[in-house]
Design a protein around this motif. Structure first.
Motif, PDB file in Angstrom:
ATOM      1  N   ASN A  80     -20.133  80.206  19.108  1.00 14.63           N
ATOM      2  CA  ASN A  80     -19.953  79.193  20.156  1.00 14.63           C
ATOM      3  C   ASN A  80     -21.092  78.178  20.126  1.00 14.63           C
ATOM      4  OD1 ASN A  80     -17.559  80.086  22.088  1.00 14.63           O
ATOM      5  ND2 ASN A  80     -18.647  81.951  21.492  1.00 14.63           N
ATOM      6  N   SER A  83     -22.049  73.078  21.964  1.00 15.85           N
ATOM      7  CA  SER A  83     -21.408  72.556  23.176  1.00 15.85           C
ATOM      8  C   SER A  83     -22.045  71.244  23.638  1.00 15.85           C
ATOM      9  CB  SER A  83     -21.481  73.591  24.297  1.00 15.85           C
ATOM     10  OG  SER A  83     -22.821  73.925  24.596  1.00 15.85           O
ATOM     11  N   LYS A  85     -22.690  68.803  21.904  1.00 14.86           N
ATOM     12  CA  LYS A  85     -22.205  67.704  21.071  1.00 14.86           C
ATOM     13  C   LYS A  85     -20.778  67.284  21.414  1.00 14.86           C
ATOM     14  CE  LYS A  85     -25.086  69.229  17.184  1.00 14.86           C
ATOM     15  NZ  LYS A  85     -25.093  69.690  15.770  1.00 14.86           N
ATOM     16  N   GLN A  86     -20.217  67.815  22.489  1.00 12.99           N
ATOM     17  CA  GLN A  86     -18.826  67.515  22.819  1.00 12.99           C
ATOM     18  C   GLN A  86     -18.595  66.025  23.050  1.00 12.99           C
ATOM     19  OE1 GLN A  86     -17.889  70.068  26.139  1.00 12.99           O
ATOM     20  NE2 GLN A  86     -17.246  71.757  24.817  1.00 12.99           N
ATOM     21  N   SER A  87     -19.598  65.319  23.541  1.00 16.52           N
ATOM     22  CA  SER A  87     -19.444  63.889  23.827  1.00 16.52           C
ATOM     23  C   SER A  87     -19.276  63.058  22.556  1.00 16.52           C
ATOM     24  CB  SER A  87     -20.646  63.372  24.623  1.00 16.52           C
ATOM     25  OG  SER A  87     -21.846  63.522  23.874  1.00 16.52           O
ATOM     26  N   TYR A 101      -9.538  67.300  19.083  1.00 21.49           N
ATOM     27  CA  TYR A 101     -10.680  66.413  19.315  1.00 21.49           C
ATOM     28  C   TYR A 101     -11.242  66.016  17.959  1.00 21.49           C
ATOM     29  CZ  TYR A 101     -10.268  68.117  24.067  1.00 21.49           C
ATOM     30  OH  TYR A 101      -9.785  68.432  25.317  1.00 21.49           O
ATOM     31  N   HIS A 103     -14.247  63.776  15.777  1.00 21.56           N
ATOM     32  CA  HIS A 103     -15.587  63.214  15.835  1.00 21.56           C
ATOM     33  C   HIS A 103     -15.545  61.699  15.613  1.00 21.56           C
ATOM     34  CE1 HIS A 103     -19.821  62.455  14.759  1.00 21.56           C
ATOM     35  NE2 HIS A 103     -20.074  63.562  15.456  1.00 21.56           N
ATOM     36  N   GLY A 190      -9.740  69.148  15.371  1.00 19.25           N
ATOM     37  CA  GLY A 190      -9.994  69.892  16.603  1.00 19.25           C
ATOM     38  C   GLY A 190      -8.786  70.561  17.205  1.00 19.25           C
ATOM     39  N   VAL A 271     -15.358  78.399  20.773  1.00 18.63           N
ATOM     40  CA  VAL A 271     -15.415  76.993  20.363  1.00 18.63           C
ATOM     41  C   VAL A 271     -16.690  76.794  19.565  1.00 18.63           C
ATOM     42  CG1 VAL A 271     -15.531  74.589  21.114  1.00 18.63           C
ATOM     43  CG2 VAL A 271     -14.131  76.227  22.391  1.00 18.63           C
ATOM     44  N   ILE A 273     -18.722  73.972  17.355  1.00 20.42           N
ATOM     45  CA  ILE A 273     -18.831  72.561  16.998  1.00 20.42           C
ATOM     46  C   ILE A 273     -19.970  72.396  15.996  1.00 20.42           C
ATOM     47  CG2 ILE A 273     -19.268  70.233  17.857  1.00 20.42           C
ATOM     48  CD1 ILE A 273     -18.135  71.139  20.552  1.00 20.42           C
ATOM     49  N   TYR A 278     -14.678  70.753  14.882  1.00 17.66           N
ATOM     50  CA  TYR A 278     -14.529  71.232  16.259  1.00 17.66           C
ATOM     51  C   TYR A 278     -13.522  72.383  16.215  1.00 17.66           C
ATOM     52  CZ  TYR A 278     -14.379  70.443  21.399  1.00 17.66           C
ATOM     53  OH  TYR A 278     -14.484  70.558  22.763  1.00 17.66           O
ATOM     54  N   ARG A 280     -11.521  75.393  17.514  1.00 19.89           N
ATOM     55  CA  ARG A 280     -11.029  76.013  18.751  1.00 19.89           C
ATOM     56  C   ARG A 280     -10.099  77.149  18.339  1.00 19.89           C
ATOM     57  NH1 ARG A 280      -8.256  72.449  22.767  1.00 19.89           N
ATOM     58  NH2 ARG A 280      -7.168  71.508  21.007  1.00 19.89           N
TER      59      ARG A 280
END
Length: 362
Positions: A80, A83, A85-87, A101, A103, A190, A271, A273, A278, A280
């Motif tokens: 996991n 997290s 870097k989700q933006s 999702y 990048h 993603g 999850v 990243i 990404y 999942r």
């Protein structure tokens, strides 16, 4: 559509009877290895043998703390990552449903395929759009599958490890499939990926033993690391149970007359990243109690060898070393919960239990 290229032995258990080990709750044990620096070296380099694994598994009783779950938490965290870097990712939308999702950096490569992908800009003035969708001309699932597949082929080495195996693209498990996507590309878009993972175990004299496989050194991912007995991704158009029985035959030579007895025991999720990826993943977990005399035999060349290891020792290995492929570690941790090797009296029990479903389990 323009195409842009980018540079770019199976080992059975010993013939002697299975050893008699006291059946006890797993305790965090230090590995009894004569040279700890050597252990660190072989783990970090990915080169280790069964002797290294078994020494760690045997452990010792010094400084034994039965409530220490830190090694398990570390394995969950390894699945996991990222997290924060989700933006850096924007939604991938198909028919008004978020299916993945992507990048922001990877989107720049998708701009070259204007007849396949549409970059939808928001009102914030950013040069990168708020979401990615498919071109409106792609109506049918087979049209989407073909067009996206052609683009992935053109992306070349940007997406390594092409397997020619298709995963369904859907909003959640059991929902309508919008199209199918090359397995290697799944984390770059993603999408949710589903798999089946099975712990195969034997009971003898009141003890449980897990069959553990060592991955082939030729595997493109996690070569030479440890796995539980059987695992595989869930392709489009096959049920979980049917896929599991197929993988049992290919990976461990388990006939369907035996694998049909595998019991569905739930699912775990995570999850992960990492750079453009990404992941999942949702893994459907199974247990299979095998006949005491059964010996697995790999049929597809993906497993180098197998060992039958006491479940208590497997727990020590997960706690103390990095020998297992990361997601296999958490599948085995789930087994340890269900079979009583991790106790509610252990500090962090509920937190660890919840962490096995850190991803969107849907």
């Amino acid at each position: 559509m323009a195409c842009y290229l980018f540079p770019a032995a199976i080992v059975a258990p010993r013939s002697s009877p299975l050893p008699r080990f006291a059946h006890h709750r797993i305790r965090a044990q230090k590995p009894s290895i004569s040279n700890p620096k050597r252990l660190s070296s072989v783990v970090s380099s990915g080169r280790f043998g069964w002797d290294d694994v078994l020494r760690v598994g045997e452990g010792n009783q010094e400084d034994d703390d039965p409530s220490d779950l830190r090694g398990y938490f570390e394995k969950v965290r390894a699945c996991n990552r990222g997290s924060e870097k989700q933006s850096e990712f924007v939604p991938f939308v198909v028919e008004d449903q978020i299916v993945g999702y992507i990048h922001r950096g990877f989107i720049e490569h998708l701009r070259k395929f204007q007849d396949v992908f549409t970059i939808v800009s928001g009102n914030n003035g950013c040069y990168i759009g708020d979401r990615v969708t498919l071109h409106s001309s792609l109506k049918k699932p087979e049209d989407k599958t073909r067009a996206v597949g052609d683009a992935i082929t053109c992306l070349g080495k940007l997406i390594p490890g092409i397997r020619n195996e298709l995963y369904p693209v859907t909003s959640s498990f059991g929902m309508p499939v919008f199209f199918s996507l090359e397995r290697a590309a799944a984390p770059y878009f993603g999408i949710k990926a589903y798999g089946v993972h099975m712990n195969g175990y034997v009971e003898r004299d009141g003890q449980q033993f897990l069959w553990i496989g060592k991955r082939s050194d030729m595997k493109p991912t996690f070569p030479g690391m440890l796995d539980h007995l059987v695992a595989g991704g869930l392709p489009h158009g096959i049920t979980c149970k049917e896929n599991l029985m197929k993988e049992c035959e290919e990976e461990a030579g388990i006939p369907r007359s035996i694998s049909n007895n595998a019991i569905s025991v739930g699912a775990i999720s995570y999850v992960d990243i990492d750079e453009y990826k990404y992941k999942r993943d949702v893994l459907f977990c199974y247990d299979l109690k095998l006949p005491a005399g059964f010996v697995p035999k790999n049929e597809d060349g993906e497993v180098d060898s197998f060992r039958l290891v006491p479940a208590a020792h497997v727990a020590n290995i997960i706690q103390r070393a990095e020998f297992f492929k990361p997601n296999c570690s958490i599948v085995i941790i789930d087994f340890l919960f269900r079979h009583g090797y991790i106790s509610p009296d252990d500090h962090g029990y509920l937190e660890l239990l919840q962490s096995l479903r850190s991803g969107d389990c849907s």
